[in-house]
Design an enzyme around this catalytic site. Structure first.
Site, PDB file in Angstrom:
ATOM      1  N   ASP A 221      49.529  -0.455  85.151  1.00  0.00           N
ATOM      2  CA  ASP A 221      49.361  -0.957  86.600  1.00  0.00           C
ATOM      3  C   ASP A 221      49.914  -2.204  87.513  1.00  0.00           C
ATOM      4  O   ASP A 221      50.096  -3.126  86.581  1.00  0.00           O
ATOM      5  CB  ASP A 221      48.143  -0.992  86.990  1.00  0.00           C
ATOM      6  CG  ASP A 221      48.025  -0.540  88.409  1.00  0.00           C
ATOM      7  OD1 ASP A 221      47.612   0.496  88.031  1.00  0.00           O
ATOM      8  OD2 ASP A 221      46.835  -1.591  88.875  1.00  0.00           O
ATOM      9  N   GLU A 272      53.767  -5.243  66.488  1.00  0.00           N
ATOM     10  CA  GLU A 272      52.568  -6.288  65.039  1.00  0.00           C
ATOM     11  C   GLU A 272      51.993  -4.626  64.968  1.00  0.00           C
ATOM     12  O   GLU A 272      51.672  -5.040  63.979  1.00  0.00           O
ATOM     13  CB  GLU A 272      51.319  -7.032  66.215  1.00  0.00           C
ATOM     14  CG  GLU A 272      51.983  -8.724  66.130  1.00  0.00           C
ATOM     15  CD  GLU A 272      50.421  -9.164  66.775  1.00  0.00           C
ATOM     16  OE1 GLU A 272      49.444  -8.565  66.625  1.00  0.00           O
ATOM     17  OE2 GLU A 272      51.006  -9.553  67.737  1.00  0.00           O
TER      18      GLU A 272
HETATM   19  C1  NOJ Z   1      47.825   1.388  91.470  1.00  0.00           C
HETATM   20  C2  NOJ Z   1      47.489   2.785  91.068  1.00  0.00           C
HETATM   21  O1  NOJ Z   1      47.740   4.045  90.108  1.00  0.00           O
HETATM   22  C3  NOJ Z   1      47.113   2.796  92.278  1.00  0.00           C
HETATM   23  O2  NOJ Z   1      45.690   4.021  91.743  1.00  0.00           O
HETATM   24  C4  NOJ Z   1      45.591   1.738  92.627  1.00  0.00           C
HETATM   25  O3  NOJ Z   1      45.274   1.958  93.485  1.00  0.00           O
HETATM   26  C5  NOJ Z   1      46.767   0.475  92.239  1.00  0.00           C
HETATM   27  N1  NOJ Z   1      47.426   0.452  91.320  1.00  0.00           N
HETATM   28  C6  NOJ Z   1      45.576  -0.462  92.198  1.00  0.00           C
HETATM   29  O4  NOJ Z   1      45.269  -0.784  90.934  1.00  0.00           O
END
Ligand code: NOJ
Length: 562
Positions: A221, A272
Site C-alpha cells: 500500500d 530467503e
Molecule cells: C491505498 C489504498 O488502496 C486505499 O484504499 C487506502 O485508503 C489508502 N492507500 C491508505 O491506506
C-alpha cells in the site's frame, strides 16, 4: 509431477517461469465479497466458501485486501496489529484455511501490507502518545512541534489525501496542547518515520510472519509514500491531479529516492523463501517510465500500471500507453501489470463511459452528469477487458467486474462510509460506490452476500439481474465472457507472449498480434471489416456479420503464424 498451479491456469509456472509475470490476479475486497458470519461484513470464511467459483473463473492468484486487526476507520487500511486477523473477518485459523484451500485449488494468495501508516490504535502509536517529545516511541512516527507563538499552527501546509490538514495536534501527558503528528490519510492513520531503524526491523518481522504462513507475496500500500523529504517543505498540490499521487513534479511525501532502499531490503527477505514470492507496489506516479523504477531487478516484481488504468477510451492514447509501458518495463526486465478497476476507483464499467472528468478518489454521486446505465456501459467495459487480457504480462481483476458491475453512484448519503466523504464535508463522494457487496444469488437475501440479508453498504435492486447464479446459466453474460477470455488467454499463452502492432486498420482500431492471436479493439464509432483469413476465437459482443461493431474487441486466430 504436475502442481495444482499447472492445471488450468493462465500463468506459466514451474522451472524457468515466474508465475507473477503472466498471472491473472483477482482482488478480493473481503468486506464486500461474501459474509459467512451474517454480520453484514464479508469475511475470510466467506472467501473460502467461494473458492470453487474463482477456480471456475480461471484466475491464478488472489490479492486479499486488508483483513488484519483494525478499527476499520479506512476499511482496514488502518492496521492496529499487523500479525493478527480482525474479528469481523475471522481468525488466523480462518486465514490459514483460506490459504491452504486456495493452494489446493491451484490459486496463490498475496496479502495487502500497509507500511506507510498504522492505526492510531496500534500499540506503538498509543505508546507515542504517552511519551514525551523526542522519545524513541515518538520517533517511530512523524511528530513535530507546531509553528506560531504557541505552536498552534501545523508544522507545514500539507493536506491529507482524504481532505483537511495532514497534521493533528496531540495533548501532552500534562494536558497541555502538544506536538503535531503527520497523517497523509485520515487522522486515525499516523505515518511511520521510515528513517527509523525500529520501523524497518518491525516490517521485516511482519513480512516473515506472513511468508512463514505460506503467502505468495504482498501488495504494498502507498508504495511511493513511505519516505518523506526530511525538511518537510511546504507543498500545495495541483488540485486537478492531486489524489494518491501521480503529479509530474512529485510531492515531497511521494517518490523520494530513498524509498527504493526499503524494497531492496524487502526483496532480500522474500528471497530467503522458496516458491517464487512476489511484491506488487501500489505506486501512483505520473508516467510508466517512473513506474518502472519500482520494478528494477532488485526491487519489486510488479507495480500497478495506473497510467493505463487512467487512460481514456481512445485508440491513440491506448496505443501510446501500451507501447510506452512495454518498453519501460522491458528496460528493467519486469512484466507489464495491467489493471482497469480496484477498490479506489470508479468501476471501469461506468468510468469508461463518463463524459466528465473525475479525478481518482473523488468518486461520483447522484448529481454527477450523464452516468450511463449498466446496460449502456457494458459493451465498452467488456471491450476494454478483452483488450487488457490479450496484453502480454500480468493482469489484475477487481471482484465483481466479471459480473459487469457498474459503479453504485446513487448510494444514499447516510450510507456512505469513506473517510473522504466526511473529511471533505461531502464535497467528494469518495470510493464507496465501487465497494458495494457482490450479488451472488438473485433470489437470496442480500443477493447471497449474507444469509441474514445484512450488507454494510446497500446493494442496488438493479444488481439482482447481475447475480452470479443467473450469469452462470447465460452464455452471453459478462461472467461467461471473462471465463472464456481467461481460458483462451491460457491456451494461447498470451500473458507470456509479445505484442506486435498490426498495420492496415483505421486509426480508431487498436490492432496487434500476440503470438497466433490477432486482437482488434474497435475504439471508434464505426464498424470495422474483419480480415477474411482469420478465425474468430472470441468477441466481447456479437459481431455484425463480417464487421466488428463499435466498442467491441475480437480475438482472431491467424492461420500459419506463430
Ligand atoms: C491505498 C489504498 O488502496 C486505499 O484504499 C487506502 O485508503 C489508502 N492507500 C491508505 O491506506
Amino acid at each position: 509431477m504436475t502442481s495444482p498451479y499447472d492445471e488450468h491456469h493462465t500463468a506459466e509456472s514451474g522451472p524457468g517461469h515466474e508465475w507473477w509475470r503472466s498471472a491473472v490476479i483477482y482482488q478480493i475486497y473481503p468486506r464486500s465479497f461474501t459474509d459467512a458470519s451474517g454480520n453484514g461484513v464479508g469475511d475470510l470464511a466467506g472467501a473460502t466458501a467461494r473458492l470453487p467459483e474463482l477456480r471456475e473463473l480461471g484466475i491464478d492468484a488472489i490479492w486479499l485486501s486488508p483483513f488484519m486487526t483494525s478499527p476499520q476507520k479506512d476499511a482496514g487500511y488502518d492496521v492496529a496489529d499487523y500479525c493478527d486477523v480482525d474479528p469481523i473477518f475471522g481468525t488466523l485459523a480462518d486465514f490459514d484455511t483460506l490459504l491452504a484451500q486456495a493452494h489446493a485449488h491451484g490459486i496463490r494468495i498475496i496479502v495487502d501490507l500497509v507500511p506507510n501508516h498504522s492505526s492510531d490504535q496500534h500499540p506503538w502509536f498509543q505508546e507515542a502518545l504517552n511519551s514525551v517529545p523526542g522519545s524513541p516511541a515518538r520517533n517511530r512516527y512523524i511528530f513535530r512541534d507546531g509553528t506560531g507563538e504557541q505552536g498552534e499552527h501545523p508544522p507545514n501546509n500539507w493536506q491529507s489525501i482524504f481532505g483537511g490538514a495532514a497534521w493533528t495536534r496531540v495533548r501532552e501527558a500534562d494536558g497541555s496542547p502538544g506536538q503535531w503528528y503527520l497523517h497523509l490519510f485520515d487522522s486515525s492513520q499516523p505515518d511511520f518515520d521510515w528513517s527509523n531503524e525500529e520501523v524497518k526491523a518491525e516490517f521485516r518481522r511482519i513480512l516473515r510472519f506472513w511468508l512463514d504462513r505460506g503467502v505468495d507475496g504482498f501488495r504494498v500500500d502507498v508504495a511511493h509514500g513511505l519516505v518523506k523529504d526530511q525538511d518537510l517543505p511546504n507543498y500545495s498540490p495541483d488540485e486537478a491531479t492531486a489524489s494518491m499521487g501521480g503529479e509530474a513534479e512529485p510531492a515531497p511525501y511521494f517518490e523520494q529516492p530513498a524509498v527504493h532502499d526499503v524494497y531492496r531490503d524487502w526483496r532480500t527477505v522474500l528471497e530467503e523463501y522458496d516458491g517464487d514470492r512476489a511484491l506488487c507496489g501500489e505506486a501512483w506516479v505520473s508516467s510508466v517510465e517512473k513506474m518502472a523504477l519500482w520494478v528494477r531487478p532488485d526491487e519489486m516484481h510488479q507495480t500497478f500500471n495506473f497510467e493505463y488504468l487512467l487512460a481514456p477510451w481512445d485508440a491513440a492514447e491506448l496505443r501510446s500507453i501500451i507501447t510506452r509501458s512495454i518498453a519501460a518495463f522491458a528496460e528493467v526486465g519486469a512484466p507489464g501489470t495491467w489493471v482497469l478497476s480496484n477498490h479506489d476507483v470508479v468501476r471501469h464499467a461506468t468510468r469508461l463511459s463518463l463524459q466528465e472528468d473525475n479525478p481518482q478518489g473523488s468518486g461520483i454521486g447522484p448529481d454527477f452528469p450523464g452516468v450511463p446505465s449498466r446496460e449502456a456501459a457494458l459493451p465498452r467495459a467488456q471491450a476494454a477487458t478483452a483488450l487488457m487480457l490479450a496484453l502480454p504480462g500480468s493482469a489484475y481483476l477487481y471482484q465483481g467486474e466479471e459480473l459487469g458491475l457498474d459503479e453504485v453512484h446513487d448510494l444514499p448519503a447516510q450510507a456512505r462510509q469513506d473517510p473522504t466523504w466526511f473529511r471533505t464535508q461531502g464535497q467528494k463522494y469518495g470510493r464507496d460506490g465501487c465497494r458495494v457487496p457482490l450479488p451472488w444469488e438473485a433470489d437470496q437475501p442480500a443477493f447471497g452476500f449474507s444469509a441474514t440479508g445484512r450488507s454494510w453498504l446497500p446493494q442496488p435492486e438493479r444488481w439482482r439481474e447481475a447475480a452470479r447464479d443467473l450469469q452462470r446459466q447465460d452464455e452471453t453474460s459478462p461472467l461467461q465472457l471473462y471465463r472464456k477470455l481467461l481460458r483462451l488467454r491460457a491456451q494461447y499463452s498470451l500473458g507470456g507472449g509479445t505484442l506486435d502492432w498490426e498495420p492496415g486498420y483505421p486509426d480508431g482500431v487498436v490492432a496487434f498480434r500476440n503470438g497466433r492471436v490477432l486482437v482488434l479493439a474497435n475504439v471508434s464509432a464505426a464498424a470495422v471489416l474483419l480480415p477474411s483469413e482469420a478465425r474468430t476465437l472470441i468477441s466481447s459482443r456479437p459481431l455484425s456479420g463480417d464487421h466488428v461493431p463499435a466498442d467491441t474487441t475480437v480475438w482472431l486466430e491467424l492461420p500459419g503464424k506463430s
